[in-house]
Design an enzyme around this catalytic site. Structure first.
Site, PDB file in Angstrom:
ATOM      1  N   LYS A 104      10.866   4.293  14.266  1.00  0.00           N
ATOM      2  CA  LYS A 104      10.059   5.489  14.462  1.00  0.00           C
ATOM      3  C   LYS A 104      10.948   6.614  15.006  1.00  0.00           C
ATOM      4  O   LYS A 104      11.703   6.424  15.946  1.00  0.00           O
ATOM      5  CB  LYS A 104       8.914   5.228  15.438  1.00  0.00           C
ATOM      6  CG  LYS A 104       7.893   4.216  14.921  1.00  0.00           C
ATOM      7  CD  LYS A 104       7.141   4.755  13.714  1.00  0.00           C
ATOM      8  CE  LYS A 104       6.064   3.779  13.259  1.00  0.00           C
ATOM      9  NZ  LYS A 104       5.359   4.259  12.058  1.00  0.00           N
ATOM     10  N   THR A 105      10.849   7.793  14.390  1.00  0.00           N
ATOM     11  CA  THR A 105      11.578   8.961  14.863  1.00  0.00           C
ATOM     12  C   THR A 105      10.606  10.125  14.950  1.00  0.00           C
ATOM     13  O   THR A 105       9.452  10.021  14.534  1.00  0.00           O
ATOM     14  CB  THR A 105      12.719   9.344  13.898  1.00  0.00           C
ATOM     15  OG1 THR A 105      12.148   9.867  12.682  1.00  0.00           O
ATOM     16  CG2 THR A 105      13.588   8.139  13.557  1.00  0.00           C
ATOM     17  N   GLN A 152      -4.953 -15.110   3.711  1.00  0.00           N
ATOM     18  CA  GLN A 152      -3.538 -15.346   3.981  1.00  0.00           C
ATOM     19  C   GLN A 152      -3.262 -16.842   4.120  1.00  0.00           C
ATOM     20  O   GLN A 152      -2.224 -17.335   3.662  1.00  0.00           O
ATOM     21  CB  GLN A 152      -3.090 -14.609   5.237  1.00  0.00           C
ATOM     22  CG  GLN A 152      -1.584 -14.738   5.488  1.00  0.00           C
ATOM     23  CD  GLN A 152      -1.075 -13.776   6.540  1.00  0.00           C
ATOM     24  OE1 GLN A 152      -1.599 -12.679   6.703  1.00  0.00           O
ATOM     25  NE2 GLN A 152      -0.043 -14.187   7.267  1.00  0.00           N
ATOM     26  N   HIS A 165      10.542  -2.836   8.625  1.00  0.00           N
ATOM     27  CA  HIS A 165      10.460  -4.095   7.881  1.00  0.00           C
ATOM     28  C   HIS A 165      11.775  -4.887   7.903  1.00  0.00           C
ATOM     29  O   HIS A 165      11.828  -6.011   7.392  1.00  0.00           O
ATOM     30  CB  HIS A 165      10.114  -3.823   6.402  1.00  0.00           C
ATOM     31  CG  HIS A 165       8.726  -3.296   6.179  1.00  0.00           C
ATOM     32  ND1 HIS A 165       8.467  -1.983   5.875  1.00  0.00           N
ATOM     33  CD2 HIS A 165       7.522  -3.915   6.221  1.00  0.00           C
ATOM     34  CE1 HIS A 165       7.166  -1.804   5.721  1.00  0.00           C
ATOM     35  NE2 HIS A 165       6.571  -2.953   5.938  1.00  0.00           N
ATOM     36  N   HIS A 184      10.266   0.298   5.068  1.00  0.00           N
ATOM     37  CA  HIS A 184      10.997   1.144   6.007  1.00  0.00           C
ATOM     38  C   HIS A 184      11.768   0.281   6.997  1.00  0.00           C
ATOM     39  O   HIS A 184      11.724  -0.963   6.936  1.00  0.00           O
ATOM     40  CB  HIS A 184      10.057   2.118   6.718  1.00  0.00           C
ATOM     41  CG  HIS A 184       8.866   1.463   7.379  1.00  0.00           C
ATOM     42  ND1 HIS A 184       8.970   0.728   8.543  1.00  0.00           N
ATOM     43  CD2 HIS A 184       7.560   1.433   7.026  1.00  0.00           C
ATOM     44  CE1 HIS A 184       7.780   0.277   8.895  1.00  0.00           C
ATOM     45  NE2 HIS A 184       6.897   0.681   7.988  1.00  0.00           N
ATOM     46  N   LYS A 189       9.304   2.093  19.355  1.00  0.00           N
ATOM     47  CA  LYS A 189       9.232   1.114  18.268  1.00  0.00           C
ATOM     48  C   LYS A 189      10.320   1.382  17.247  1.00  0.00           C
ATOM     49  O   LYS A 189      10.538   2.504  16.819  1.00  0.00           O
ATOM     50  CB  LYS A 189       7.849   1.187  17.612  1.00  0.00           C
ATOM     51  CG  LYS A 189       7.601   0.097  16.584  1.00  0.00           C
ATOM     52  CD  LYS A 189       6.178   0.170  16.050  1.00  0.00           C
ATOM     53  CE  LYS A 189       5.920  -0.899  15.003  1.00  0.00           C
ATOM     54  NZ  LYS A 189       4.539  -0.809  14.465  1.00  0.00           N
ATOM     55  N   LYS A 209      -3.596  -3.186  13.850  1.00  0.00           N
ATOM     56  CA  LYS A 209      -4.232  -1.930  13.459  1.00  0.00           C
ATOM     57  C   LYS A 209      -5.487  -1.694  14.296  1.00  0.00           C
ATOM     58  O   LYS A 209      -6.176  -2.629  14.670  1.00  0.00           O
ATOM     59  CB  LYS A 209      -4.621  -1.959  11.978  1.00  0.00           C
ATOM     60  CG  LYS A 209      -3.462  -2.288  11.030  1.00  0.00           C
ATOM     61  CD  LYS A 209      -2.424  -1.186  11.027  1.00  0.00           C
ATOM     62  CE  LYS A 209      -1.289  -1.498  10.074  1.00  0.00           C
ATOM     63  NZ  LYS A 209      -0.501  -2.657  10.448  1.00  0.00           N
ATOM     64  N   THR A 228       0.810  -1.216   0.000  1.00  0.00           N
ATOM     65  CA  THR A 228       0.000   0.000   0.000  1.00  0.00           C
ATOM     66  C   THR A 228       0.847   1.272   0.000  1.00  0.00           C
ATOM     67  O   THR A 228       0.309   2.368  -0.085  1.00  0.00           O
ATOM     68  CB  THR A 228      -0.961   0.027   1.204  1.00  0.00           C
ATOM     69  OG1 THR A 228      -0.227  -0.189   2.408  1.00  0.00           O
ATOM     70  CG2 THR A 228      -2.013  -1.062   1.070  1.00  0.00           C
ATOM     71  N   ARG A 275      -7.703   0.136   6.887  1.00  0.00           N
ATOM     72  CA  ARG A 275      -6.811   0.777   5.941  1.00  0.00           C
ATOM     73  C   ARG A 275      -7.567   1.341   4.739  1.00  0.00           C
ATOM     74  O   ARG A 275      -8.639   0.870   4.394  1.00  0.00           O
ATOM     75  CB  ARG A 275      -5.776  -0.242   5.413  1.00  0.00           C
ATOM     76  CG  ARG A 275      -4.738  -0.611   6.447  1.00  0.00           C
ATOM     77  CD  ARG A 275      -3.718  -1.531   5.836  1.00  0.00           C
ATOM     78  NE  ARG A 275      -2.697  -1.884   6.811  1.00  0.00           N
ATOM     79  CZ  ARG A 275      -1.722  -2.747   6.562  1.00  0.00           C
ATOM     80  NH1 ARG A 275      -1.641  -3.320   5.400  1.00  0.00           N
ATOM     81  NH2 ARG A 275      -0.837  -3.022   7.478  1.00  0.00           N
ATOM     82  N   ASP A 298       2.556 -10.208  15.427  1.00  0.00           N
ATOM     83  CA  ASP A 298       1.123  -9.975  15.238  1.00  0.00           C
ATOM     84  C   ASP A 298       0.519 -10.884  14.172  1.00  0.00           C
ATOM     85  O   ASP A 298      -0.701 -10.930  13.998  1.00  0.00           O
ATOM     86  CB  ASP A 298       0.861  -8.507  14.874  1.00  0.00           C
ATOM     87  CG  ASP A 298       1.553  -8.066  13.592  1.00  0.00           C
ATOM     88  OD1 ASP A 298       2.504  -8.759  13.166  1.00  0.00           O
ATOM     89  OD2 ASP A 298       1.155  -7.036  13.025  1.00  0.00           O
TER      90      ASP A 298
END
Length: 431
Positions: A235-236, A176, A51, A48, A232, A85, A43, A89, A197
């Site tokens: 993340k910044t 899945q 991953h 990033h 996490k 989530k 998506t 989405r 998850d």
């Protein structure tokens, strides 16, 4: 001495949170040629840092003689995985998925060798978009218990949220699991890996493979990686750190890693580089200048893997110009290709664009907007004004507050003035 299995390697380096059928899985992976897969959400156009655990796990599989499949969810991406989530989405188009898929393969190619079928990039849209609903319910849906499904963590969180769980998302587990069955049928893929998850989805797929193929399939899940301060991974304050150099430059990527907390350096080396564990173990407990050197090694190795060695060297050189090149001891992580003995300063100094300016002009003062144009950091005065007004102009690493700021001879530091446009374009004024 027996060679370590890839499962032992993943365990040793901190990848594994849970596995299914551990003894049988070890036996399966002890033989070369096993096929495994991980799904990636298409998506967005770029993966990033969050991953990286899954990507590096696939890379370790390939390096140990196994065949990884990166499965792009072109079909399931049109629905959205509710795992992790709290809201549904956005729906994206097939054209967006295809465009993102090409970008993702380019990024994955830095980590995996796709030549000659050594790794595969597949899209579940190839088998999901043509499914007939009645046939799917009859052949696949009958194997699933709603009672079991709603007990899965991913579904429970969504059911308890204000928005709830949509019927579209409720089908995700079935789709899945169907992916796993298809990959087992077509490519003898019997191992699925993913984040913690994904446990419920993976177990559902294993069960479907057993019921429909009469084969034992396996699952490995990875822990959620957080920094020592509990944040996490990836993340910044500026948002995600992307693998695409167009979204996060090599210099920014390098800086993200070099700013790692001391307590996380060895852990991140184990997860995000291919340095031998014996060398990484020596990093534990070091401090001071040696720790700064270890951070530079981590940053250089991680950048070299994701962006290439040349980009890592450029990022190292740029950082050396601004902050000084760290002295990297020869015996610290000797497998690393990082420049050593401070030669980054020398290379950076020789490669950075530079020019001289008449000292009398500098005594009178030159407006920053004019000097940025003269040095080529801006194409025009208009560009220079916008750059500086938006906070992108720097003098000796201090932000220039106004475009008419005068740059003076008193701004020389050790015989030079360092100008910067944005995050990675530098120019040096020499006395």
């Amino acid at each position: 001495m027996n060679k370590m299995s890839v499962l032992d390697i993943l365990n040793q380096r901190g990848f594994v949170e849970a596995v299914t059928h551990e003894d049988e899985l070890k036996e399966y992976l002890d033989k070369e040629g096993a096929t495994c897969y991980i799904g990636f959400d298409p998506t967005g156009p770029s993966l990033h840092v969050g991953h990286l655990v899954t990507i590096m796990a696939l890379a370790h599989m390939q390096r140990n003689g196994h065949r990884p499949i990166a499965l792009v969810g072109g079909g399931t991406g049109l629905i959205g995985d509710p795992s992790g989530k709290t809201e549904m989405r956005k729906v994206i188009t097939h054209d967006q998925v295809n465009e993102n898929k090409q970008s993702i393969q380019k990024q994955l190619s830095r980590f995996l060798d796709f030549e000659d079928g050594k790794a595969m990039l597949l899209d579940n849209a190839d088998w999901l978009t043509g499914l007939e609903y009645i046939s799917f319910l009859r052949d696949i849906g009958r194997h699933f218990s709603v009672n079991k499904m709603i007990k899965a963590e991913s579904y429970r969180v969504r059911i308890e949220s204000d928005e709830g769980l949509s019927f579209i998302e409720f089908n995700y587990m079935l789709l899945q699991a169907y992916d796993f069955m298809q990959l087992c049928q077509a490519h003898d893929c019997r191992l699925q890996m993913g984040g913690s998850d994904q446990w419920g989805n993976i177990v559902a797929g294993i069960d479907l493979v057993r019921r429909t193929q009469s084969k034992t399939a396996f699952g490995i899940t990875f822990p959620l990686i957080t920094t020592s301060s509990g944040i996490k991974m990836g993340k910044t304050h500026k948002g995600a750190v992307w693998l695409d150099p167009e979204k996060t430059s090599s210099y920014e990527y390098y800086q993200f890693w070099v700013n790692t907390d001391d307590a996380d350096v060895a852990k991140f080396m184990a997860l995000f580089t291919f340095l031998p564990m014996a060398e990484i173990d020596q990093v534990k407990g070091i401090e001071g200048a040696k720790m700064n050197a270890a951070k530079a090694i981590l940053a250089h190795e991680a950048t070299a893997i994701a962006h290439g060695l040349a980009a890592a060297n450029e990022a190292f050189d740029a950082a050396a110009t601004v902050f000084g090149a760290p002295s990297i001891p020869e015996n610290l992580c000797p497998s690393s290709h990082i420049p050593r003995d401070g030669d980054g300063n020398l290379r950076a100094a020789s490669s950075m664009p530079s020019s001289t300016v008449d000292i009398e002009r500098l005594k009178r003062g030159i407006a920053a907007v004019d000097l940025f144009v003269e040095t080529g950091l801006s194409k025009s005065k208009g560009d220079a004004r916008r750059l500086i007004s938006q906070g992108g102009g720097y003098l000796n690493n201090d932000r220039i507050e106004a475009f008419d700021t005068l740059i003076l001879d008193s701004d020389f530091k050790d015989g030079e003035i360092l100008l910067r446009a944005g995050k990675k374009r530098y120019h040096k004024i020499i006395a």
